[in-house]
Design a protein around this motif. Structure first.
Motif, PDB file in Angstrom:
ATOM      1  N   UNK A  67      47.265 -91.341  71.806  1.00 10.87           N
ATOM      2  CA  UNK A  67      46.755 -90.249  70.984  1.00 10.87           C
ATOM      3  C   UNK A  67      47.144 -90.532  69.542  1.00 10.87           C
ATOM      4  N   UNK A  68      46.445 -89.947  68.591  1.00 11.05           N
ATOM      5  CA  UNK A  68      46.817 -90.167  67.187  1.00 11.05           C
ATOM      6  C   UNK A  68      48.196 -89.574  66.889  1.00 11.05           C
ATOM      7  N   UNK A  69      49.013 -90.329  66.160  1.00 14.30           N
ATOM      8  CA  UNK A  69      50.355 -89.853  65.804  1.00 14.30           C
ATOM      9  C   UNK A  69      50.283 -88.584  64.964  1.00 14.30           C
ATOM     10  N   UNK A  70      49.205 -88.411  64.220  1.00 13.26           N
ATOM     11  CA  UNK A  70      49.057 -87.200  63.403  1.00 13.26           C
ATOM     12  C   UNK A  70      48.952 -85.945  64.267  1.00 13.26           C
ATOM     13  N   UNK A  71      48.522 -86.083  65.517  1.00 15.19           N
ATOM     14  CA  UNK A  71      48.487 -84.939  66.439  1.00 15.19           C
ATOM     15  C   UNK A  71      49.883 -84.476  66.828  1.00 15.19           C
ATOM     16  N   UNK A  72      50.884 -85.312  66.549  1.00 19.39           N
ATOM     17  CA  UNK A  72      52.262 -85.021  66.910  1.00 19.39           C
ATOM     18  C   UNK A  72      53.127 -84.812  65.669  1.00 19.39           C
ATOM     19  N   UNK A  73      52.489 -84.408  64.591  1.00 21.93           N
ATOM     20  CA  UNK A  73      53.224 -84.107  63.363  1.00 21.93           C
ATOM     21  C   UNK A  73      53.716 -85.328  62.619  1.00 21.93           C
ATOM     22  N   UNK A  74      53.110 -86.490  62.851  1.00 23.88           N
ATOM     23  CA  UNK A  74      53.530 -87.710  62.171  1.00 23.88           C
ATOM     24  C   UNK A  74      52.358 -88.361  61.446  1.00 23.88           C
ATOM     25  N   UNK A  75      51.937 -87.779  60.339  1.00 25.75           N
ATOM     26  CA  UNK A  75      50.862 -88.403  59.563  1.00 25.75           C
ATOM     27  C   UNK A  75      51.400 -89.639  58.850  1.00 25.75           C
ATOM     28  N   UNK A  76      50.587 -90.267  58.063  1.00 21.43           N
ATOM     29  CA  UNK A  76      51.036 -91.425  57.291  1.00 21.43           C
ATOM     30  C   UNK A  76      52.241 -91.007  56.452  1.00 21.43           C
ATOM     31  N   UNK A  77      53.233 -91.893  56.389  1.00 20.70           N
ATOM     32  CA  UNK A  77      54.474 -91.573  55.690  1.00 20.70           C
ATOM     33  C   UNK A  77      54.211 -91.409  54.202  1.00 20.70           C
ATOM     34  N   UNK A  78      54.780 -90.381  53.634  1.00 20.29           N
ATOM     35  CA  UNK A  78      54.671 -90.143  52.201  1.00 20.29           C
ATOM     36  C   UNK A  78      55.771 -89.203  51.744  1.00 20.29           C
ATOM     37  N   UNK A  79      56.213 -89.400  50.521  1.00 23.66           N
ATOM     38  CA  UNK A  79      57.249 -88.540  49.953  1.00 23.66           C
ATOM     39  C   UNK A  79      56.616 -87.757  48.817  1.00 23.66           C
ATOM     40  N   UNK A  80      56.787 -86.434  48.863  1.00 20.55           N
ATOM     41  CA  UNK A  80      56.224 -85.579  47.833  1.00 20.55           C
ATOM     42  C   UNK A  80      57.337 -85.008  46.968  1.00 20.55           C
ATOM     43  N   UNK A  81      57.089 -84.977  45.667  1.00 19.63           N
ATOM     44  CA  UNK A  81      58.104 -84.533  44.709  1.00 19.63           C
ATOM     45  C   UNK A  81      58.568 -83.106  44.994  1.00 19.63           C
ATOM     46  N   UNK A  82      57.669 -82.221  45.407  1.00 17.32           N
ATOM     47  CA  UNK A  82      58.070 -80.825  45.636  1.00 17.32           C
ATOM     48  C   UNK A  82      59.070 -80.718  46.788  1.00 17.32           C
ATOM     49  N   UNK A  83      58.976 -81.597  47.783  1.00 19.23           N
ATOM     50  CA  UNK A  83      59.913 -81.535  48.903  1.00 19.23           C
ATOM     51  C   UNK A  83      61.248 -82.156  48.530  1.00 19.23           C
ATOM     52  N   UNK A  84      61.232 -83.135  47.648  1.00 23.55           N
ATOM     53  CA  UNK A  84      62.494 -83.681  47.146  1.00 23.55           C
ATOM     54  C   UNK A  84      63.226 -82.602  46.353  1.00 23.55           C
ATOM     55  N   UNK A  85      62.483 -81.884  45.509  1.00 30.91           N
ATOM     56  CA  UNK A  85      63.091 -80.798  44.732  1.00 30.91           C
ATOM     57  C   UNK A  85      63.612 -79.692  45.651  1.00 30.91           C
ATOM     58  N   UNK A  86      62.859 -79.376  46.691  1.00 30.28           N
ATOM     59  CA  UNK A  86      63.301 -78.360  47.649  1.00 30.28           C
ATOM     60  C   UNK A  86      64.580 -78.814  48.340  1.00 30.28           C
ATOM     61  N   UNK A 141      58.017 -82.376  66.718  1.00 32.17           N
ATOM     62  CA  UNK A 141      56.852 -83.222  66.533  1.00 32.17           C
ATOM     63  C   UNK A 141      56.283 -83.595  67.885  1.00 32.17           C
ATOM     64  N   UNK A 142      56.942 -84.541  68.536  1.00 35.06           N
ATOM     65  CA  UNK A 142      56.423 -85.089  69.787  1.00 35.06           C
ATOM     66  C   UNK A 142      56.490 -84.078  70.932  1.00 35.06           C
ATOM     67  N   UNK A 143      57.687 -83.552  71.224  1.00 37.20           N
ATOM     68  CA  UNK A 143      57.833 -82.686  72.399  1.00 37.20           C
ATOM     69  C   UNK A 143      57.024 -81.405  72.249  1.00 37.20           C
ATOM     70  N   UNK A 144      57.151 -80.736  71.125  1.00 33.73           N
ATOM     71  CA  UNK A 144      56.407 -79.489  70.918  1.00 33.73           C
ATOM     72  C   UNK A 144      54.904 -79.705  71.081  1.00 33.73           C
TER      73      UNK A 144
END
Length: 194
Positions: A67-86, A141-144
């Motif tokens: 199954x697509x990894x994105x279906x399990x909460x794992x999209x392409x890896x990326x870091x967003x500035x707003x989450x670093x600030x959070x 991600x996976x189990x849920x």
């Protein structure tokens, strides 16, 4: 998704978590044996733990679960500035609020700079960031998502949350009361993060 597949996927994710954690700790120990400073070993171990878990879980989902990894909460890896600030502001705000609201006194641990770096690198990088990252991928991600595909959202939230609580008592020397409190707190935390 069939019941067997949902259960196998869940077990597989937990086994991957355990194996990757052992590998990361082994590599951190090898780094210490070859005289790399302990704080740097902790950082290396944390990066390996999070990175290897992400890579293996993605491969597991796409190649074995098919199954697509994105279906399990794992999209392409990326870091967003707003989450670093959070990630930076949240603990600063909580700690700042705590210092402003509650009375207390500062007690020095008399640690050297090197001891402080070793403690902080283990606590922040390995235990705080890497373990949290991996646990989120596995449990929420996976189990849920595997359970949600098979049953409903209530089962999908409660079961991984309960497993999350149970995992945190393994290997501990807790009384029965302490075990129950950890399981309840872990389950409630898991539900809250949904």
């Amino acid at each position: 998704m069939t019941t067997n597949k949902a259960i196998r996927t869940s077990y597989g994710a937990i086994i991957i978590l355990i194996i990757v954690q052992v590998i990361a700790q082994f590599i951190a120990n090898v780094c210490a044996i070859i005289k790399i400073p302990t704080g740097i070993c902790n950082i290396i171990g944390g990066i390996i733990y999070a990175g290897l878990a992400y890579f293996i879980l993605k491969m597991f989902i796409s190649k074995l679960v098919k199954l697509p990894a994105s279906d399990f909460g794992m999209p392409a890896f990326g870091i967003k500035a707003r989450w670093i600030m959070t990630a930076i502001l949240l603990p600063v705000i909580v700690k700042g609020s705590y210092l402003l609201i509650f009375k207390g006194e500062y007690i020095s641990s008399n640690m050297t700079g090197n001891q402080m770096f070793n403690t902080l690198s283990a606590g922040i990088i390995f235990t705080g960031i890497a373990a949290g990252f991996v646990e989120e991928m596995v449990f929420r991600g996976v189990i849920l998502n595997a359970l949600k595909k098979r049953w409903n959202i209530k089962v999908a939230v409660i079961v991984p949350s309960l497993l999350f609580g149970i995992v945190h008592i393994l290997g501990q020397n807790f009384s029965i009361r302490s075990c129950l409190l950890v399981i309840i707190a872990g389950t409630m935390t898991g539900i809250m993060f949904q």
